[in-house]
Write a protein that holds these residues in place. Structure first.
Motif, PDB file in Angstrom:
ATOM      1  N   LYS A  77       0.845  -1.183   0.000  1.00  0.00           N
ATOM      2  CA  LYS A  77       0.000   0.000   0.000  1.00  0.00           C
ATOM      3  C   LYS A  77       0.881   1.233   0.000  1.00  0.00           C
ATOM      4  O   LYS A  77       1.823   1.324   0.760  1.00  0.00           O
ATOM      5  N   PRO A  78       0.538   2.183  -0.833  1.00  0.00           N
ATOM      6  CA  PRO A  78       1.288   3.451  -0.777  1.00  0.00           C
ATOM      7  C   PRO A  78       1.094   4.092   0.605  1.00  0.00           C
ATOM      8  O   PRO A  78       0.057   3.941   1.231  1.00  0.00           O
ATOM      9  N   TRP A  79       2.094   4.811   1.057  1.00  0.00           N
ATOM     10  CA  TRP A  79       2.063   5.399   2.392  1.00  0.00           C
ATOM     11  C   TRP A  79       0.905   6.362   2.569  1.00  0.00           C
ATOM     12  O   TRP A  79       0.346   6.472   3.658  1.00  0.00           O
ATOM     13  N   LEU A  80       0.478   7.057   1.512  1.00  0.00           N
ATOM     14  CA  LEU A  80      -0.659   7.971   1.639  1.00  0.00           C
ATOM     15  C   LEU A  80      -1.947   7.214   1.949  1.00  0.00           C
ATOM     16  O   LEU A  80      -2.769   7.670   2.739  1.00  0.00           O
ATOM     17  N   SER A  81      -2.116   6.051   1.336  1.00  0.00           N
ATOM     18  CA  SER A  81      -3.311   5.246   1.600  1.00  0.00           C
ATOM     19  C   SER A  81      -3.336   4.748   3.040  1.00  0.00           C
ATOM     20  O   SER A  81      -4.389   4.710   3.676  1.00  0.00           O
ATOM     21  N   VAL A  82      -2.188   4.383   3.538  1.00  0.00           N
ATOM     22  CA  VAL A  82      -2.101   3.916   4.924  1.00  0.00           C
ATOM     23  C   VAL A  82      -2.450   5.054   5.883  1.00  0.00           C
ATOM     24  O   VAL A  82      -3.225   4.867   6.830  1.00  0.00           O
ATOM     25  N   ILE A  83      -1.908   6.223   5.636  1.00  0.00           N
ATOM     26  CA  ILE A  83      -2.218   7.389   6.486  1.00  0.00           C
ATOM     27  C   ILE A  83      -3.707   7.707   6.406  1.00  0.00           C
ATOM     28  O   ILE A  83      -4.342   8.012   7.425  1.00  0.00           O
ATOM     29  N   TRP A  84      -4.281   7.620   5.221  1.00  0.00           N
ATOM     30  CA  TRP A  84      -5.710   7.872   5.024  1.00  0.00           C
ATOM     31  C   TRP A  84      -6.551   6.900   5.866  1.00  0.00           C
ATOM     32  O   TRP A  84      -7.486   7.299   6.549  1.00  0.00           O
TER      33      TRP A  84
END
Length: 174
Positions: A9-16
């Motif tokens: 998972k891209p890091w932005l998706s994880v943060i989201w």
């Protein structure tokens, strides 16, 4: 060969997803503290619905593209917006100055206005977030919005003087 391919998972998706999990927790907490309120039922629904919607996004981000999720979120935003407009009109009409201390009967216009605005803005931010990978602007906004209610709650918790004028049902939940 027999190896399960794990999708990174891209890091932005994880943060989201983490932001949605925290907002789900916050909305669940806001639902819980309404238990002592004279008009608890409506406010528990007002915070409980976003809590569930955010929890589902935290678990399965693409759910925002399903018709049931969108309909429930849209209905909640529409009702919240109508109530926010009525509360804003009341704040304006009555020229309420001590907005953080005001509690007339069971209605605290500014705090209720702020809570409903938060739910509506968050659900609008979530809308269509499952279409494509979430971008930096959406995630940055999400992080800022996610941090705000926790910092505000902590501020009120530490600063007992702000809570001194509140009715007892507002002081006893947490």
């Amino acid at each position: 060969m027999g190896e399960v391919c794990k999708e990174k998972k891209p890091w932005l998706s994880v943060i989201w997803q983490v932001c949605n999990a925290f907002m789900s927790f916050f909305f669940a907490l806001a639902t819980y503290v309404q238990i002592n309120d004279p008009d608890a039922g409506s406010w528990m629904v007002g915070y409980g619905v976003p809590a569930v919607l955010c929890a589902v996004i935290g678990w399965k981000p693409h759910v925002t593209e399903t018709l049931p999720w969108r309909r429930v979120a849209d209905l909640h935003v529409m009702i919240s917006s109508a109530v926010v407009a009525m509360l804003a009109w009341r704040l304006y009409k009555e020229r309420i100055t001590e907005i953080l201390q005001q509690e007339e009967g069971s209605l605290s216009p500014f705090r209720e206005f702020s809570g409903l605005m938060l739910t509506a803005v968050w659900l609008l931010l979530c809308r269509h977030s499952g279409r494509a990978p979430v971008g930096l602007l959406r995630v940055s906004t999400a992080v800022a919005i996610t941090v705000f209610p926790f910092v505000a709650w902590l501020y009120y918790y530490i600063n007992k003087e702000l809570r001194s004028g509140w009715p007892s049902h507002c002081k006893t939940a947490l």
